[in-house]
Design a protein around this motif. Structure first.
Motif, PDB file in Angstrom:
ATOM      1  N   ILE A   1      24.319  54.727  51.269  1.00 45.35           N
ATOM      2  CA  ILE A   1      25.585  55.409  50.709  1.00 45.35           C
ATOM      3  C   ILE A   1      25.406  56.255  49.431  1.00 45.35           C
ATOM      4  CG2 ILE A   1      27.627  54.742  49.594  1.00 45.35           C
ATOM      5  CD1 ILE A   1      27.766  52.186  51.226  1.00 45.35           C
ATOM      6  N   PHE A   2      25.825  57.476  49.348  1.00 44.54           N
ATOM      7  CA  PHE A   2      25.655  58.352  48.353  1.00 44.54           C
ATOM      8  C   PHE A   2      26.830  59.423  48.114  1.00 44.54           C
ATOM      9  CE2 PHE A   2      24.339  62.520  46.847  1.00 44.54           C
ATOM     10  CZ  PHE A   2      24.124  62.304  45.737  1.00 44.54           C
ATOM     11  N   GLY A   3      27.394  59.403  46.878  1.00 44.37           N
ATOM     12  CA  GLY A   3      28.321  60.533  46.454  1.00 44.37           C
ATOM     13  C   GLY A   3      29.482  60.500  47.391  1.00 44.37           C
ATOM     14  N   GLY A   4      29.896  59.080  47.496  1.00 44.17           N
ATOM     15  CA  GLY A   4      31.168  58.980  48.483  1.00 44.17           C
ATOM     16  C   GLY A   4      31.073  59.199  49.900  1.00 44.17           C
ATOM     17  N   TYR A   5      29.948  59.219  50.310  1.00 42.99           N
ATOM     18  CA  TYR A   5      29.524  59.468  51.866  1.00 42.99           C
ATOM     19  C   TYR A   5      28.469  58.209  52.444  1.00 42.99           C
ATOM     20  CZ  TYR A   5      31.602  64.294  51.424  1.00 42.99           C
ATOM     21  OH  TYR A   5      32.504  64.927  51.156  1.00 42.99           O
ATOM     22  N   LYS A   6      28.726  57.702  53.587  1.00 41.70           N
ATOM     23  CA  LYS A   6      27.961  56.953  54.086  1.00 41.70           C
ATOM     24  C   LYS A   6      27.052  57.545  55.030  1.00 41.70           C
ATOM     25  CE  LYS A   6      28.000  52.746  57.035  1.00 41.70           C
ATOM     26  NZ  LYS A   6      28.664  51.650  57.555  1.00 41.70           N
ATOM     27  N   PHE A   7      25.950  57.524  55.151  1.00 44.43           N
ATOM     28  CA  PHE A   7      24.931  58.303  56.102  1.00 44.43           C
ATOM     29  C   PHE A   7      24.410  57.297  57.140  1.00 44.43           C
ATOM     30  CE2 PHE A   7      25.379  60.689  52.230  1.00 44.43           C
ATOM     31  CZ  PHE A   7      25.327  62.275  52.628  1.00 44.43           C
ATOM     32  N   GLU A   8      24.820  57.165  58.330  1.00 39.92           N
ATOM     33  CA  GLU A   8      24.206  56.073  59.192  1.00 39.92           C
ATOM     34  C   GLU A   8      23.552  56.771  60.309  1.00 39.92           C
ATOM     35  OE1 GLU A   8      26.084  52.597  61.898  1.00 39.92           O
ATOM     36  OE2 GLU A   8      27.504  53.811  60.574  1.00 39.92           O
TER      37      GLU A   8
END
Length: 441
Positions: A404-411
């Motif tokens: 989770i970074f900068g208001g985004y979830k990278f999955e």
């Protein structure tokens, strides 16, 4: 003097002070780029403004002499002209010891307000509207005024320069234009509608060539199609038909033993002439440009220009091939979708307004553009989205691992032999400015 004469003199003083205020802001705010354009078009006054900006000490000294002298003289005349009338007006309602002070305060307030409004505020706001145009218009009379004030201005400047040297203050104006300055101008042009959105994007990408390294735009090692010296004619024909490339590497046994490259056009000519393809020889194999993976795209453009080549092999510090890059790859980086082949796989697929499917090999710069992210953490340690995931997770990611970074979830969605093929990126609506977190599920 009569009241009318005093009013006429005060009006003249206000006009003079307003002219000096207008000139001061216009000459200080006039942009050199626009003035140079006017000078190159033949306007000698624009060149005079540029010369005055280069050596502005005499002008500012003369301007301050004029403004302060006019303000003091206007205050003296105004106080003497209006105080008796205000005193007479106040005496109708109040006869006490403060009548004189009240009359003085009212006359002072009136004159000061007139000077602030007509000699300071309004001229300066007008000068900010079109500083170059006004500066060019007033340069000739202001030069006469500077000459008239030269003796006193020289004395004042001498004292000022002495004090600056005493306190070691550098008075040289820094006029170097930085990328941030140009970027700000482009943003202003885009907001004003002068630049279209696509044009703005193109210009930004051109400047990014200085920052983006070759690996961000190259065809990676596992996607490179190459021939070997022992390649069969059937295999060559199949690769030519299957892959729409104009150039193919030629290697000895594997991709790390590069010999050169062949142009698909040369092979097609041999096919059309019914010549054998069983042996790739010096007649068809060309020397290939080899470059390190640390070059920027701007430096690679210089290499292409100096060598007249349009194709290069990228190697790392261990002399292993990490990919190939062409001039077209750089153009795609600059132009984006306008020159990207229609049949090419999209690295970033927008599912809806808040989610994207993104390939792990996507350059981090393209990711930032697509998601409108201004800055990624520690970008010196990775170049792709897959690299970002590995850097944050500190391990080889598995499906369902997320950052989770900068208001985004990278999955992570798909992993093939330790390679991150695809990720699902989701905007976190509840916390658009969420701190960095990592989690492994």
């Amino acid at each position: 003097m009569s009241l009318f004469q005093n009013i006429v003199i005060i009006v003249i003083l206000i006009a003079g002070a307003g002219f000096l205020s207008l000139t001061e802001i216009a000459l200080a705010g006039a942009r050199k780029v626009k003035l140079k354009i006017l000078a190159e078009s033949g306007d000698e006054r624009a060149q005079k403004v540029l010369d005055l900006q280069e050596n502005s000490a005499d002008f500012f000294a003369a301007s301050q002499i004029g403004l302060n002298a006019v303000a003091i003289l206007g205050g003296i005349l105004g106080e003497g002209a209006f105080r008796p009338y205000f005193l007479e007006f106040v005496s109708r309602f109040y006869q006490g010891p403060w009548a004189e002070s009240i009359g003085f305060a009212l006359s002072f307030t009136l004159v000061t307000s007139l000077f602030i409004l007509f000699a300071d505020l309004m001229p300066k706001r007008l000068a900010m509207i079109a500083p170059e145009k006004i500066a060019v218009s007033v340069i000739n009379p202001i030069q006469v005024f500077i000459v008239a004030c030269k003796p006193l201005a020289w004395f004042i400047n001498a004292i000022a320069n002495l004090l600056f040297r005493l306190f070691k203050v550098n008075t040289t104006r820094e006029d170097n234009i930085t990328f941030d300055d140009i970027s700000a101008v482009m943003d202003a042009g885009a907001q004003a509608g002068v630049l279209q959105k696509q044009e703005h994007h193109f210009i930004e990408n051109v400047f990014e060539l200085e920052e983006r390294n070759v690996p961000s735009s190259m065809t990676t090692r596992e996607n490179v199609v190459f021939f070997t010296l022992k390649e069969s004619e059937a295999s060559i024909r199949q690769k030519l038909a299957e892959y729409p490339y104009s150039k193919f590497l030629v290697c000895n046994d594997d991709i790390d033993s590069v010999i050169g490259y062949v142009d698909a056009k040369d092979i097609l000519v041999r096919i059309l002439n019914n010549q054998s393809l069983l042996q790739l020889n010096e007649n068809t194999i060309r020397n290939v440009l080899t470059i390190p993976d640390t070059l920027t795209l701007s430096e690679l453009l210089d290499r292409f220009r100096s060598t007249k080549e349009k194709f290069a092999v990228v190697i790392n510090e261990y002399a292993l091939v990490v990919g190939v890059i062409t001039l077209s790859d750089i153009m795609i980086t600059v132009m984006g979708d306008w020159v990207t082949p229609i049949e090419a796989d999209q690295q970033i697929i927008k599912r809806d307004n808040n989610s994207w499917l993104i390939e792990g090999s996507t350059p981090i710069e393209d990711l930032m553009h697509a998601l409108a992210i201004d800055e990624m953490p520690d970008t010196d340690n990775y170049e792709t989205l897959a690299g970002f995931m590995m850097y944050k997770l500190r391990k080889i990611p598995r499906p369902a691992d997320a950052v989770i970074f900068g208001g985004y979830k990278f999955e992570v969605v798909d992993v093939d032999h330790f390679k991150i093929d695809q990720l699902l990126v989701t905007r976190l609506l509840e916390s658009p400015e969420a701190p960095i977190e990592e989690k492994s599920e």
